[in-house]
Design a protein around this motif. Structure first.
Motif, mmCIF file in Angstrom:
data_model
loop_
_atom_site.group_PDB
_atom_site.id
_atom_site.type_symbol
_atom_site.label_atom_id
_atom_site.label_comp_id
_atom_site.label_asym_id
_atom_site.label_seq_id
_atom_site.Cartn_x
_atom_site.Cartn_y
_atom_site.Cartn_z
ATOM 1 N N TYR A 99 0.831 -1.195 0.000
ATOM 2 C CA TYR A 99 0.000 0.000 0.000
ATOM 3 C C TYR A 99 0.874 1.257 0.000
ATOM 4 N N LYS A 100 0.237 2.377 -0.315
ATOM 5 C CA LYS A 100 0.878 3.687 -0.206
ATOM 6 C C LYS A 100 0.333 4.362 1.053
ATOM 7 N N THR B 142 -14.310 0.740 8.953
ATOM 8 C CA THR B 142 -15.346 1.094 7.968
ATOM 9 C C THR B 142 -15.492 2.605 7.869
ATOM 10 N N HIS B 143 -15.479 3.280 9.003
ATOM 11 C CA HIS B 143 -15.581 4.741 9.025
ATOM 12 C C HIS B 143 -14.420 5.381 8.247
ATOM 13 N N LEU B 144 -13.189 4.918 8.503
ATOM 14 C CA LEU B 144 -12.023 5.479 7.809
ATOM 15 C C LEU B 144 -12.075 5.198 6.306
ATOM 16 N N ASP C 245 -11.796 7.091 1.379
ATOM 17 C CA ASP C 245 -11.714 6.284 0.162
ATOM 18 C C ASP C 245 -10.365 5.558 0.114
ATOM 19 N N CYS C 246 -10.114 4.746 1.133
ATOM 20 C CA CYS C 246 -8.853 4.020 1.256
ATOM 21 C C CYS C 246 -9.124 2.538 1.482
ATOM 22 N N GLU C 247 -8.064 1.756 1.538
ATOM 23 C CA GLU C 247 -8.176 0.309 1.743
ATOM 24 C C GLU C 247 -8.164 -0.058 3.229
ATOM 25 N N THR C 248 -7.267 0.567 3.971
ATOM 26 C CA THR C 248 -7.124 0.289 5.400
ATOM 27 C C THR C 248 -6.363 1.451 6.040
ATOM 28 N N ILE D 145 -3.526 6.561 6.425
ATOM 29 C CA ILE D 145 -4.435 5.725 5.654
ATOM 30 C C ILE D 145 -3.574 5.015 4.625
ATOM 31 N N LEU D 146 -4.013 3.849 4.230
ATOM 32 C CA LEU D 146 -3.286 3.056 3.239
ATOM 33 C C LEU D 146 -4.175 2.864 2.031
ATOM 34 N N SER D 147 -3.627 3.166 0.871
ATOM 35 C CA SER D 147 -4.393 3.055 -0.367
ATOM 36 C C SER D 147 -3.574 2.303 -1.408
#
Length: 197
Positions: A2-3, A83-85, A90-93, A110-112
């Motif tokens: 992830y980024k 889920t909120h984050l 609009d991220c993965e985790t 955040i990780l995208s």
């Protein structure tokens, strides 16, 4: 892989480790329940095994180590928090890198995926004043619910952030906390008692 993108910084005391954590911005992150690896343009910045610390209703916390041997916490949101984050950014985790001392620092990422454009907006920065106010609020709540051990913990953390309790008078409910501390000097160390005025 992830980024990483910072969405919040909570720094009550700057340190080499808090600066290192800030450098993880825009890095590649490989994270699991047992391992955290962070690289930037192929150069490894962090490679740490993770040990489970605790799990609660909204997070799982792990213990990792920097290459210099200093321990840090990794906090990962779960269930509703995650889920909120995801919906908000609009991220993965997401994950946080934080000092073991709760009065130190916490950098939240955040990780995208590399092709995602997360909706971060302005990075929220919280420092010493916000931390002190949160601890005062927690102390008041602990007193109201008869949780003396929580009050002791929170009030000792407050004392680690101020030179003396006179500083607390500028905070909401600060004077109430000062009075309770004065009435319970026996629970504090000699050094802490010198701060209570």
């Amino acid at each position: 892989m992830y980024k990483a993108s910072i969405f919040q910084k909570n720094i009550t005391r700057n340190s080499n480790e808090s600066e290192k954590a800030i450098e993880f911005e825009n890095c590649e992150v490989d994270i699991s329940n047992k391992h955290l690896r962070i690289t930037k343009n192929g150069t490894e910045l962090l490679n740490s095994e993770l040990k489970l610390l605790e799990e609660d209703i909204s997070t799982i916390s792990y213990l990792g180590k920097y290459s210099n041997g200093i321990e840090f916490r990794v906090i990962r949101p779960t269930y509703f928090s995650l889920t909120h984050l995801k919906n908000r950014f609009d991220c993965e985790t997401a994950f946080s890198v934080a000092s073991v001392d709760p009065s130190g620092y916490a950098i939240h990422f955040i990780l995208s995926k590399t092709n995602q454009n997360p909706n971060i907006g302005k990075v929220v920065e919280k420092g010493k004043k916000e931390q002190i106010q949160r601890l005062i609020d927690g102390s008041i709540m602990a007193l109201q619910t008869n949780l003396q051990s929580n009050f002791i913990d929170y009030s000792k953390r407050i004392l680690s952030l101020v030179s003396d309790t006179i500083e607390l008078s500028e905070y909401v409910n600060g004077n109430q906390i000062i009075e309770v501390m004065k009435g319970n000097r026996h629970i504090y160390t000699e050094t802490e008692n010198q701060q209570i005025k």
